[in-house]
Design an enzyme around this catalytic site. Structure first.
Site, PDB file in Angstrom:
ATOM      1  N   ASP A 133       6.823 -65.798   3.696  1.00  0.00           N
ATOM      2  CA  ASP A 133       7.152 -66.049   5.097  1.00  0.00           C
ATOM      3  C   ASP A 133       6.825 -67.513   5.355  1.00  0.00           C
ATOM      4  O   ASP A 133       5.683 -67.870   5.629  1.00  0.00           O
ATOM      5  CB  ASP A 133       6.326 -65.132   6.007  1.00  0.00           C
ATOM      6  CG  ASP A 133       6.591 -65.387   7.482  1.00  0.00           C
ATOM      7  OD1 ASP A 133       7.722 -65.770   7.831  1.00  0.00           O
ATOM      8  OD2 ASP A 133       5.657 -65.209   8.286  1.00  0.00           O
ATOM      9  N   GLU A 173      11.991 -65.219   3.785  1.00  0.00           N
ATOM     10  CA  GLU A 173      12.598 -64.964   5.089  1.00  0.00           C
ATOM     11  C   GLU A 173      13.476 -66.150   5.480  1.00  0.00           C
ATOM     12  O   GLU A 173      13.092 -67.305   5.300  1.00  0.00           O
ATOM     13  CB  GLU A 173      11.521 -64.743   6.153  1.00  0.00           C
ATOM     14  CG  GLU A 173      12.091 -64.367   7.497  1.00  0.00           C
ATOM     15  CD  GLU A 173      11.039 -63.972   8.517  1.00  0.00           C
ATOM     16  OE1 GLU A 173      11.427 -63.588   9.619  1.00  0.00           O
ATOM     17  OE2 GLU A 173       9.830 -64.066   8.211  1.00  0.00           O
ATOM     18  N   ASP A 188       1.040 -63.500   9.216  1.00  0.00           N
ATOM     19  CA  ASP A 188       1.919 -64.163   8.251  1.00  0.00           C
ATOM     20  C   ASP A 188       1.919 -63.432   6.912  1.00  0.00           C
ATOM     21  O   ASP A 188       2.968 -63.299   6.267  1.00  0.00           O
ATOM     22  CB  ASP A 188       1.506 -65.630   8.050  1.00  0.00           C
ATOM     23  CG  ASP A 188       1.724 -66.460   9.304  1.00  0.00           C
ATOM     24  OD1 ASP A 188       2.829 -66.382   9.870  1.00  0.00           O
ATOM     25  OD2 ASP A 188       0.799 -67.166   9.718  1.00  0.00           O
TER      26      ASP A 188
END
Length: 166
Positions: free
Chosen positions: A7, A67, A139
């Site tokens: 991420d 992502e 996160d």
């Protein structure tokens, strides 16, 4: 199959490692790679690079997933996020890993069942799907969600490969 989920973020990039055996998922590790805000952008990107490279060396994932970037209202923030995302794509690709990319809504759909899930719902489902996982930061939980999404897509890809071969 061992999967690394990332991420990306300039301040901190969440990471999560899972193992997939058939349809079973197992939590291996998670955390964040931080960059020092007092350094130049180039130095911060090096910190992200080195941190992700250390994760690859320590856990030897076979595939990775990142992502996709969403657009912020602030163009400068979006640009910096894109640069951090570039590092997140580059490091595993340079190590020879296949790197999947998934939109936030697709990740939420795979983990929670709806593309409009709240961050807290994603974290709760990650801890449910990966028993024993604490995912102490949002996160890290998001990175594990990316890995879970990729694992689901891998499972589908493997089933399709078996059908095509038969």
């Amino acid at each position: 199959m061992r999967v690394l989920g990332l991420d990306p973020g300039l301040r901190q990039t969440g990471w999560g490692i899972i193992d997939m055996t058939d349809n079973r998922l197992r939590h291996v590790a998670d955390g964040v790679v931080r960059s020092d805000a007092s350094l130049s952008l180039a130095e911060r990107l090096v910190q992200l690079h080195d941190g992700i490279a250390a994760i690859l060396a320590a856990f030897s994932p076979e595939e990775a997933a990142v992502e996709e970037t969403f657009v912020n209202k602030n163009p400068e923030s979006t640009l910096k996020l894109g640069q951090a995302r570039g590092i997140a794509l580059l490091v595993p690709a340079r190590a020879g890993l296949m790197v999947g990319e998934y939109a936030p809504t697709r990740i939420k759909q795979a983990v929670v069942g709806t593309g409009r899930a709240a961050k807290e719902q994603v974290g709760m489902m990650v801890r449910t799907l990966l028993p024993g996982c604490l995912a102490e930061t949002p996160d890290a939980a998001d990175a594990l969600a990316v890995a879970i999404c990729h694992a689901h897509h891998l499972g589908t890809r493997h089933r399709l490969d078996r059908v095509v071969r038969s």
